[in-house]
Design a protein around this motif. Structure first.
Motif, PDB file in Angstrom:
ATOM      1  N   GLY A  51       0.926  -1.304   0.146  1.00 19.80           N
ATOM      2  CA  GLY A  51       0.000  -0.180  -0.107  1.00 19.80           C
ATOM      3  C   GLY A  51       0.834   1.274   0.026  1.00 19.80           C
ATOM      4  O   GLY A  51       0.332   2.402   0.020  1.00 19.80           O
ATOM      5  N   HIS A  52       2.154   1.178   0.217  1.00 16.00           N
ATOM      6  CA  HIS A  52       2.891   2.476   0.115  1.00 16.00           C
ATOM      7  C   HIS A  52       3.497   2.593  -1.336  1.00 16.00           C
ATOM      8  O   HIS A  52       4.476   1.984  -1.686  1.00 16.00           O
ATOM      9  CB  HIS A  52       4.182   2.349   1.144  1.00 16.00           C
ATOM     10  N   ASP A  53       2.819   3.362  -2.184  1.00 15.99           N
ATOM     11  CA  ASP A  53       3.237   3.735  -3.518  1.00 15.99           C
ATOM     12  C   ASP A  53       3.754   5.141  -3.460  1.00 15.99           C
ATOM     13  O   ASP A  53       4.497   5.693  -2.394  1.00 15.99           O
ATOM     14  CB  ASP A  53       1.720   3.914  -4.051  1.00 15.99           C
ATOM     15  N   ALA A  54       4.005   5.748  -4.665  1.00 11.62           N
ATOM     16  CA  ALA A  54       4.756   6.881  -5.055  1.00 11.62           C
ATOM     17  C   ALA A  54       4.134   7.845  -4.293  1.00 11.62           C
ATOM     18  O   ALA A  54       4.953   8.954  -3.655  1.00 11.62           O
ATOM     19  CB  ALA A  54       4.764   7.084  -6.467  1.00 11.62           C
ATOM     20  N   GLU A  55       2.977   7.935  -3.999  1.00 11.48           N
ATOM     21  CA  GLU A  55       2.203   9.091  -3.171  1.00 11.48           C
ATOM     22  C   GLU A  55       2.759   9.093  -1.820  1.00 11.48           C
ATOM     23  O   GLU A  55       2.900   9.848  -1.182  1.00 11.48           O
ATOM     24  CB  GLU A  55       0.906   9.095  -3.385  1.00 11.48           C
ATOM     25  N   THR A  56       2.609   7.778  -1.343  1.00 14.55           N
ATOM     26  CA  THR A  56       3.089   7.634  -0.086  1.00 14.55           C
ATOM     27  C   THR A  56       4.580   8.052   0.417  1.00 14.55           C
ATOM     28  O   THR A  56       4.870   8.821   1.185  1.00 14.55           O
ATOM     29  CB  THR A  56       3.083   6.273   0.520  1.00 14.55           C
ATOM     30  N   LEU A  57       5.509   7.937  -0.788  1.00 10.81           N
ATOM     31  CA  LEU A  57       6.967   8.019  -0.500  1.00 10.81           C
ATOM     32  C   LEU A  57       7.102   9.686  -0.548  1.00 10.81           C
ATOM     33  O   LEU A  57       7.533  10.157   0.004  1.00 10.81           O
ATOM     34  CB  LEU A  57       7.476   7.293  -1.743  1.00 10.81           C
ATOM     35  N   GLU A  58       6.093  10.296  -1.440  1.00 14.03           N
ATOM     36  CA  GLU A  58       6.399  11.525  -1.688  1.00 14.03           C
ATOM     37  C   GLU A  58       5.969  12.501  -0.470  1.00 14.03           C
ATOM     38  O   GLU A  58       6.680  13.562  -0.087  1.00 14.03           O
ATOM     39  CB  GLU A  58       5.683  12.295  -2.913  1.00 14.03           C
ATOM     40  N   ARG A  59       4.805  11.950   0.234  1.00 11.69           N
ATOM     41  CA  ARG A  59       4.523  12.431   1.458  1.00 11.69           C
ATOM     42  C   ARG A  59       5.470  12.315   2.678  1.00 11.69           C
ATOM     43  O   ARG A  59       5.735  13.134   3.497  1.00 11.69           O
ATOM     44  CB  ARG A  59       3.100  11.759   1.988  1.00 11.69           C
ATOM     45  N   TRP A  60       6.354  11.045   2.464  1.00  8.47           N
ATOM     46  CA  TRP A  60       7.161  10.877   3.473  1.00  8.47           C
ATOM     47  C   TRP A  60       8.370  11.763   3.240  1.00  8.47           C
ATOM     48  O   TRP A  60       8.994  12.447   4.179  1.00  8.47           O
ATOM     49  CB  TRP A  60       7.629   9.085   3.405  1.00  8.47           C
ATOM     50  N   LYS A  61       8.731  11.997   2.033  1.00 11.37           N
ATOM     51  CA  LYS A  61      10.048  12.991   1.837  1.00 11.37           C
ATOM     52  C   LYS A  61       9.722  14.316   2.287  1.00 11.37           C
ATOM     53  O   LYS A  61      10.325  15.083   2.883  1.00 11.37           O
ATOM     54  CB  LYS A  61      10.076  12.839   0.174  1.00 11.37           C
ATOM     55  N   THR A  62       8.227  14.628   1.829  1.00  9.78           N
ATOM     56  CA  THR A  62       7.688  15.899   2.347  1.00  9.78           C
ATOM     57  C   THR A  62       8.059  16.110   4.217  1.00  9.78           C
ATOM     58  O   THR A  62       8.156  17.164   4.404  1.00  9.78           O
ATOM     59  CB  THR A  62       6.333  16.124   1.744  1.00  9.78           C
ATOM     60  N   GLY A  63       7.495  14.956   4.549  1.00  3.46           N
ATOM     61  CA  GLY A  63       7.787  14.935   6.343  1.00  3.46           C
ATOM     62  C   GLY A  63       8.972  15.250   6.596  1.00  3.46           C
ATOM     63  O   GLY A  63       9.450  15.878   7.621  1.00  3.46           O
ATOM     64  N   LEU A  64      10.101  14.639   6.096  1.00  2.00           N
ATOM     65  CA  LEU A  64      11.482  14.830   6.128  1.00  2.00           C
ATOM     66  C   LEU A  64      11.910  16.566   6.190  1.00  2.00           C
ATOM     67  O   LEU A  64      12.563  17.004   7.076  1.00  2.00           O
ATOM     68  CB  LEU A  64      12.238  14.069   5.116  1.00  2.00           C
ATOM     69  N   GLU A  65      11.449  17.031   5.051  1.00  2.00           N
ATOM     70  CA  GLU A  65      11.552  18.278   4.862  1.00  2.00           C
ATOM     71  C   GLU A  65      10.763  19.257   5.826  1.00  2.00           C
ATOM     72  O   GLU A  65      11.342  20.314   6.467  1.00  2.00           O
ATOM     73  CB  GLU A  65      11.113  18.780   3.217  1.00  2.00           C
ATOM     74  N   HIS A  66       9.719  18.730   6.383  1.00  2.00           N
ATOM     75  CA  HIS A  66       9.263  19.814   7.387  1.00  2.00           C
ATOM     76  C   HIS A  66       9.795  19.578   8.664  1.00  2.00           C
ATOM     77  O   HIS A  66      10.139  20.777   9.134  1.00  2.00           O
ATOM     78  CB  HIS A  66       7.640  18.974   7.487  1.00  2.00           C
ATOM     79  N   GLY A  67      10.257  18.445   9.018  1.00  2.00           N
ATOM     80  CA  GLY A  67      11.191  18.383  10.043  1.00  2.00           C
ATOM     81  C   GLY A  67      12.239  19.182  10.132  1.00  2.00           C
ATOM     82  O   GLY A  67      12.839  20.071  10.701  1.00  2.00           O
ATOM     83  N   TRP A  68      13.249  19.088   8.836  1.00  2.81           N
ATOM     84  CA  TRP A  68      14.426  19.807   8.705  1.00  2.81           C
ATOM     85  C   TRP A  68      13.965  21.110   8.407  1.00  2.81           C
ATOM     86  O   TRP A  68      14.895  22.298   8.820  1.00  2.81           O
ATOM     87  CB  TRP A  68      15.188  19.285   7.399  1.00  2.81           C
ATOM     88  N   SER A  69      12.772  21.814   7.936  1.00  2.78           N
ATOM     89  CA  SER A  69      12.375  23.068   7.935  1.00  2.78           C
ATOM     90  C   SER A  69      12.246  23.708   9.432  1.00  2.78           C
ATOM     91  O   SER A  69      12.462  25.271   9.830  1.00  2.78           O
ATOM     92  CB  SER A  69      11.053  23.244   7.420  1.00  2.78           C
ATOM     93  N   TYR A  70      11.984  22.915  10.375  1.00  9.19           N
ATOM     94  CA  TYR A  70      12.066  23.375  11.850  1.00  9.19           C
ATOM     95  C   TYR A  70      13.426  23.306  12.440  1.00  9.19           C
ATOM     96  O   TYR A  70      13.875  24.296  12.899  1.00  9.19           O
ATOM     97  CB  TYR A  70      11.083  22.471  12.664  1.00  9.19           C
ATOM     98  N   PHE A  71      14.137  22.263  12.341  1.00 10.81           N
ATOM     99  CA  PHE A  71      15.361  22.356  13.155  1.00 10.81           C
ATOM    100  C   PHE A  71      16.575  22.687  12.345  1.00 10.81           C
ATOM    101  O   PHE A  71      17.801  23.003  12.734  1.00 10.81           O
ATOM    102  CB  PHE A  71      15.642  20.929  13.804  1.00 10.81           C
ATOM    103  N   GLY A  72      16.328  22.955  10.973  1.00 14.14           N
ATOM    104  CA  GLY A  72      17.512  23.466  10.156  1.00 14.14           C
ATOM    105  C   GLY A  72      18.204  24.720  10.608  1.00 14.14           C
ATOM    106  O   GLY A  72      19.374  24.962  10.619  1.00 14.14           O
ATOM    107  N   PRO A  73      17.088  25.714  11.059  1.00  9.01           N
ATOM    108  CA  PRO A  73      17.668  26.895  11.324  1.00  9.01           C
ATOM    109  C   PRO A  73      18.672  27.004  12.729  1.00  9.01           C
ATOM    110  O   PRO A  73      19.289  28.104  13.049  1.00  9.01           O
ATOM    111  CB  PRO A  73      16.373  27.883  11.862  1.00  9.01           C
ATOM    112  N   PHE A  74      18.477  25.816  13.381  1.00  8.55           N
ATOM    113  CA  PHE A  74      19.544  25.662  14.507  1.00  8.55           C
ATOM    114  C   PHE A  74      20.991  25.492  13.804  1.00  8.55           C
ATOM    115  O   PHE A  74      21.725  25.163  14.927  1.00  8.55           O
ATOM    116  CB  PHE A  74      19.122  24.760  15.517  1.00  8.55           C
TER     117      PHE A  74
END
Length: 439
Positions: free
Chosen positions: A318-341
């Motif tokens: 059930g984890h298709d290309a859309e799921t993967l893109e959402r996962w990658k977006t989640g990574l970037e969301h996390g780094w958008s938060y702690f990247g400025p540190f």
């Protein structure tokens, strides 16, 4: 939601985040229980507070793990870590010991100094835990750790430091029952060990309360309970800078290494091993103190370093290309938060110029540097094996991260389950440890 500069922001209000994190609190307990079911050795949680977009939510890891402990039998419960500059250390010592007792000796206690000013200034303001004064923060951390260690190991406890004074000099304790107990033959301690006993008349205003009204002051007290593991559980410390690596290695702490590229991580583990050897291989347990342990991780001793990576297995049903893109977006969301540190700089590899700390970190950057691992089951096995070989581990302590922003709980559960059923058995067969079948 992605902005023009690549920043990923939360697609919801503060009130929405409040509601979401109520559910995350429950799911974090569920993940710990499922981790045991699927064969994981330990469940690790950080401590973070007040993060408005909610990317690193974990306000009380030991309380969450207490709930996990009540529903499991074997999995070790670690934190990466509790920021002790925010805690009253005697109460922390009690709570950590309770987790160890209730889990029947499965606690592993992580400690740290903190780096986010919103957390440090709010919660550390009372004990010099400000991250805006690094030297005072470091001294506060070391004092608190010394207090915790004494509380766990000494029958009667007292401490006089820069930030904490136990017990305060003015503490009245004219308690006749305790005096008679200490005078009896049932304990090896004497009255003078705990009480500065003085037979004085009671103060008139508190005549009904002889404990306060008498002339005796308290000199020490027992901290109950102490841990089940003796002298206390393994201690974990997040390590990035050479100064922290040296401190942790020379004080017998296990090390968390998480965000560096593999070759940089190898250099840091080299440093950890060299400082451990230089200090004479310290260990919290007297029977092991002074004995070398295996490079990287020693499963028999439970000593050394843990390394972590983000994982996405494309074989999960059930984890298709859309799921993967959402996962990658989640990574970037996390780094958008702690990247400025400034964490982008940590991603620099050994053969390149330092990355500008203000760089917007993308999922592709994390994947290219093997900090996030994507692939089917066989590809992930190959990536993990290459990672271990690069680090030159003997045994291997590998932390897999499945949860990112935007992943549904059932999706994170599916990744956890698939890793446990398809990769952990391979890891145990490939790198057997003492106690594993066929070792």
């Amino acid at each position: 939601m992605e902005l023009e500069d690549g920043t990923q922001i939360t697609d919801g209000s503060i009130r929405d985040v409040h509601e979401d994190l109520k559910q995350v609190t429950k799911h974090q307990v569920e993940w710990g229980v499922l981790a045991e079911e699927y064969g994981f050795d330990r469940y690790v949680m950080p401590e973070h507070h007040f993060e408005a977009p909610g990317p690193e939510y974990s306000p009380n890891p030991m309380m969450s793990q207490m709930a996990v402990a009540a529903q499991t039998d074997d999995i070790k419960l670690a934190q990466g870590g509790n920021i002790i500059t925010w805690h009253e250390p005697v109460r922390f010592a009690e709570q950590a010991a309770m987790l160890d007792l209730i889990s029947d000796g499965r606690a592993e206690i992580g400690v740290g100094r903190g780096y986010q000013p919103r957390e440090n200034e709010v919660l550390g303001q009372f004990w010099s835990g400000s991250v805006q004064d690094q030297e005072e923060n470091r001294q506060s951390f070391m004092e608190k750790w010394e207090i915790i260690e004494k509380a766990w190991t000494e029958d009667l406890f007292s401490y006089h430091g820069n930030y904490h004074y136990y017990p305060p000099k003015h503490t009245k304790w004219h308690h006749s029952m305790e005096k008679k107990w200490l005078e009896a033959d049932v304990t090896e301690n004497e009255v003078d060990d705990m009480l500065d006993w003085k037979e004085e008349e009671k103060y008139s205003m508190v005549a009904m309360n002889s404990v306060i009204g008498g002339g005796t002051t308290l000199k020490s007290f027992p901290v109950y309970p102490q841990p089940q593991q003796k002298p206390y559980p393994q201690i974990w410390l997040p390590m990035t800078s050479p100064r922290t690596i040296e401190y942790g290695a020379k004080n017998g702490f296990n090390g968390f290494f998480t965000l560096e590229p593999p070759r940089v991580m190898k250099q840091n583990i080299d440093m950890y091993m060299e400082f451990s050897e230089e200090a004479g291989w310290p260990d919290r347990r007297p029977e092991y103190d002074g004995e070398p342990f295996k490079r990287g991780w020693d499963e028999n001793r439970q000593r050394g370093c843990m390394v972590g990576r983000f994982i996405f297995n494309t074989d999960v049903p059930g984890h298709d290309a859309e799921t993967l893109e959402r996962w990658k977006t989640g990574l970037e969301h996390g780094w958008s938060y702690f990247g400025p540190f400034g964490f982008a700089a940590v991603l620099s590899d050994v053969d390149e110029d330092p990355i500008d700390p203000d760089t917007t970190v993308t999922a592709d950057m994390l994947i290219e540097r093997d900090i996030a691992m994507i692939g089917d089951t066989e590809e992930l096995k190959e990536k993990i094996a290459d990672f271990k070989n690069t680090l030159e581990y003997e045994d291997f302590n590998f932390e897999a991260w499945f949860e990112v922003a935007g992943m549904k709980p059932e999706e994170a559960n599916a990744q956890l389950k698939h890793f446990g059923e398809n990769i952990i058995p391979w890891m145990r067969e490939e790198w057997p440890s003492p106690g594993d079948p066929g070792y």
